[in-house]
Design a protein around this motif. Structure first.
Motif, PDB file in Angstrom:
ATOM      1  N   SER A   1      57.682  65.019  55.774  1.00  0.00           N
ATOM      2  CA  SER A   1      58.594  65.753  54.898  1.00  0.00           C
ATOM      3  C   SER A   1      59.774  66.284  55.722  1.00  0.00           C
ATOM      4  CB  SER A   1      57.825  66.896  54.229  1.00  0.00           C
ATOM      5  OG  SER A   1      58.666  67.626  53.394  1.00  0.00           O
ATOM      6  N   PRO A   2      60.765  65.434  55.964  1.00  0.00           N
ATOM      7  CA  PRO A   2      61.857  65.825  56.875  1.00  0.00           C
ATOM      8  C   PRO A   2      62.639  67.036  56.358  1.00  0.00           C
ATOM      9  CG  PRO A   2      61.971  63.470  56.314  1.00  0.00           C
ATOM     10  CD  PRO A   2      60.971  64.098  55.383  1.00  0.00           C
ATOM     11  N   ASN A   3      63.025  67.927  57.284  1.00  0.00           N
ATOM     12  CA  ASN A   3      63.909  69.056  56.948  1.00  0.00           C
ATOM     13  C   ASN A   3      65.315  68.523  56.687  1.00  0.00           C
ATOM     14  OD1 ASN A   3      61.850  70.806  57.568  1.00  0.00           O
ATOM     15  ND2 ASN A   3      62.598  71.249  59.635  1.00  0.00           N
ATOM     16  N   VAL A   4      65.843  68.817  55.512  1.00  0.00           N
ATOM     17  CA  VAL A   4      67.183  68.355  55.163  1.00  0.00           C
ATOM     18  C   VAL A   4      68.115  69.567  55.083  1.00  0.00           C
ATOM     19  CG1 VAL A   4      68.598  67.203  53.410  1.00  0.00           C
ATOM     20  CG2 VAL A   4      66.281  66.372  53.905  1.00  0.00           C
ATOM     21  N   SER A   5      69.242  69.518  55.816  1.00  0.00           N
ATOM     22  CA  SER A   5      70.195  70.626  55.798  1.00  0.00           C
ATOM     23  C   SER A   5      71.590  70.145  55.444  1.00  0.00           C
ATOM     24  CB  SER A   5      70.250  71.284  57.177  1.00  0.00           C
ATOM     25  OG  SER A   5      69.162  72.153  57.349  1.00  0.00           O
TER      26      SER A   5
ATOM     27  N   ASP B   1      66.048  67.631  60.473  1.00  0.00           N
ATOM     28  CA  ASP B   1      65.848  66.199  60.733  1.00  0.00           C
ATOM     29  C   ASP B   1      66.981  65.389  60.127  1.00  0.00           C
ATOM     30  OD1 ASP B   1      63.225  66.558  61.934  1.00  0.00           O
ATOM     31  OD2 ASP B   1      62.588  67.142  59.920  1.00  0.00           O
ATOM     32  N   VAL B   2      67.544  65.907  59.037  1.00  0.00           N
ATOM     33  CA  VAL B   2      68.640  65.223  58.348  1.00  0.00           C
ATOM     34  C   VAL B   2      69.746  66.246  58.106  1.00  0.00           C
ATOM     35  CG1 VAL B   2      69.329  63.974  56.254  1.00  0.00           C
ATOM     36  CG2 VAL B   2      67.011  63.684  57.180  1.00  0.00           C
ATOM     37  N   ILE B   3      70.965  65.895  58.481  1.00  0.00           N
ATOM     38  CA  ILE B   3      72.101  66.805  58.300  1.00  0.00           C
ATOM     39  C   ILE B   3      73.157  66.092  57.461  1.00  0.00           C
ATOM     40  CG2 ILE B   3      73.867  68.175  59.486  1.00  0.00           C
ATOM     41  CD1 ILE B   3      71.846  67.948  61.972  1.00  0.00           C
ATOM     42  N   VAL B   4      73.533  66.730  56.360  1.00  0.00           N
ATOM     43  CA  VAL B   4      74.402  66.087  55.367  1.00  0.00           C
ATOM     44  C   VAL B   4      75.789  66.731  55.352  1.00  0.00           C
ATOM     45  CG1 VAL B   4      74.724  65.694  52.878  1.00  0.00           C
ATOM     46  CG2 VAL B   4      72.447  65.449  53.902  1.00  0.00           C
ATOM     47  N   CYS B   5      76.824  65.882  55.292  1.00  0.00           N
ATOM     48  CA  CYS B   5      78.202  66.356  55.145  1.00  0.00           C
ATOM     49  C   CYS B   5      79.028  65.218  54.567  1.00  0.00           C
ATOM     50  CB  CYS B   5      78.771  66.784  56.494  1.00  0.00           C
ATOM     51  SG  CYS B   5      78.744  65.479  57.736  1.00  0.00           S
ATOM     52  N   ASP B   6      80.288  65.485  54.199  1.00  0.00           N
ATOM     53  CA  ASP B   6      81.120  64.373  53.739  1.00  0.00           C
ATOM     54  C   ASP B   6      81.620  63.579  54.943  1.00  0.00           C
ATOM     55  OD1 ASP B   6      83.680  65.352  54.660  1.00  0.00           O
ATOM     56  OD2 ASP B   6      83.800  66.646  52.914  1.00  0.00           O
TER      57      ASP B   6
END
Lengths: 341, 341
Positions: free
Chosen positions: A177-181, A226-231
């Motif tokens: 269950s990866p941490n998504v930020s 674990d996952v970093i989201v941006c445009d």
């Protein structure tokens, strides 16, 4: 694990087809069981295949392509004027089901445009995203997306990037269950623009993502997420800023170490003894950005990759194709869309 | 050069007033001719002033402040609930003309909000911006703004940041016509979002800025541009990403060097011999971000600054106050506004 057939764009990258063929030769010598469709111009590629004894190798098939997309060509122009480029033909092999994935070191903009046009996005996916692995202080990898496929994104698109990145980290890093930020200019809920604030609400409301809040830029390498989201605008600038700083630091370190024979001697000794911990940080090991959200596995190798780095990009494609990453993303996006109704 | 009177917020920063008083003591011992209004809580600050023999020093005046803005306090709350904080009183001294500048290591959001509210922007200036100097490969400094005062900006605001940054680089680096660039995800004109594209047109059309096109993130440290403009969301993330990478590299280097007594010995030797080139990269030397566009000099010191770094921030304030940076920005903005009509 099933055997994979990859279409390799042999003409992409700053260093020409030689590093691509060299990388293939290394992989085959290491005993890879997979098959490679090498796409490129006859006169450039076949002499290299002979040179590396791959011209009649059962795992290698040469596919001729008349055209080449130049590294500085405008994506729109490449899309219209180069339907017979090595890049297009490699993607066509994937679209027709004759290959399980594509690897290219060519023009990033052209690859994104052609892949989007020729493969299309998965059902329900708004936009594809470019994703790369970064080394982190915990000794693992964090995934950053988007790195430039989309100059601006709405909050629903960022939400979907979180969903897709989560599936990718599950498969590629074997995290249940990866941490998504979300990448933001502060960690408090009130920080940032409306797009990230709405994306945060959307991510927090879904059962299909383990959303853990905002992170600031200094956490790209901390392992907090674990996952970093941006445009794509922000992701591209963040990653390239880090490249710029790394260049500055390496330059300073080199000029300091090379200024005296004793330093040079010690440096070589040190290099050998600490190879392992440095290897973790080397770009070679992180080469291979995934273009995800499409109906097929597409890996972008860095334009300046050497043979070893190109080999990492090929391995990335094999892993994603074996794990059927596009199908897994499609399933998750379907579940998310059902959740909304 | 005229003597300057600075209001120093002694309560800001993670390390409390001791590093502030230590920094002041060092500057005074070095013979600085300037005067310091030390603003803080009586019980915390006066014992330190005595300890450093500054309690009756002619260049130091203590000003009591009842309240302290906490480092994690929400800016809006600090603005409403803490009118008698050391930060507010320091800014008030500047607004009333009793000081020529303010230095604070306190809560960045609160400082930006209070400074904007108490000082107001210069005539014609749309928004203040946070600006910092970065070391570059040419051995000089490049200025990056905005670093987080504005989560999103329109193209006119980015244009003004280019104008203000240009004036700052002229004064602080003594460059007659600084190269001003916009940070973008590519260097071609077609790259990026509408805001940066329109800002590019605006910058290119003005005679008051030497606009040299888009730069990508890897040019933050190359020296290609003297001034690099972006919105606060992007600037904050770019700078903090670099901080994160620097931490990762230093950690790896330290753990490699500390793993054997011989490395440790060599490291000390190397450190001494290469001090100069490393000093250029040390954050201490780049501490002091300028909040520009306001009716007064306001310098933000890093929260984790040590005494040496806090001293750099004070020096930055002295330079800007002596050069009358706000007045120079006001004049340039006036010329730009006249150009438009």
């Amino acid at each position: 694990m099933p055997e994979i057939k990859l279409a390799i764009d042999a003409m992409g990258g700053d260093n020409g087809p030689s590093i691509v063929i060299d990388a293939l030769c290394q992989l085959i010598n290491e005993g890879t069981p997979h098959h490679f469709l090498v796409v490129g111009q006859h006169d450039s590629v076949t002499p290299l295949l002979s040179q590396y004894n791959l011209d009649e190798h059962p795992q290698v098939t040469f596919v001729h392509a008349e055209q080449v997309v130049e590294m500085d060509e405008k994506p729109g122009q490449a899309l219209r004027a180069k339907p017979h480029s090595s890049m297009s033909i490699a993607l066509e092999l994937l679209a027709k089901g004759e290959a399980d994935g594509v690897v290219s070191g060519g023009n990033t903009g052209a690859l994104m445009a052609k892949a989007y046009f020729q493969l299309k996005t998965l059902p329900g996916v708004l936009r594809p995203a470019l994703m790369a692995a970064l080394p982190n202080q915990l000794g693992g990898r964090s995934y950053l997306l988007d790195l430039g496929a989309n100059a601006s994104c709405d909050s629903e698109t960022l939400f979907q990037f979180g969903v897709m990145g989560s599936v990718a980290a599950q498969i590629l890093e074997d995290i249940s269950s990866p941490n998504v930020s979300l990448l933001n200019m502060g960690e408090e809920e009130i920080k940032g623009n409306d797009v990230v604030k709405n994306a945060a609400l959307r991510l927090a409301s879904s059962e299909h993502v383990n959303y853990t809040g905002f992170v600031e830029g200094n956490h790209l390498f901390s392992g907090k997420a674990d996952v970093i989201v941006c445009d794509g605008f922000v992701g591209n600038i963040a990653l390239k800023s880090c490249e710029g700083l790394a260049t500055l630091i390496v330059d300073q370190l080199k000029s300091a170490l090379m200024s005296h024979w004793m330093y040079r001697l010690f440096f070589r000794f040190l290099q050998k003894r600490t190879q392992k911990s440095w290897d973790r940080l080397k770009p070679d090991h992180y080469n291979g950005a995934s273009l995800i959200g499409l109906r097929g596995v597409v890996i972008k190798s860095h334009g300046s990759a050497n043979a070893k780095a190109f080999g990492s990009a090929i391995r990335q494609a094999i892993t994603e194709a074996q794990a059927q990453l596009p199908e897994r993303i499609k399933d998750r996006v379907e579940s998310v869309l059902l959740e909304q109704h």
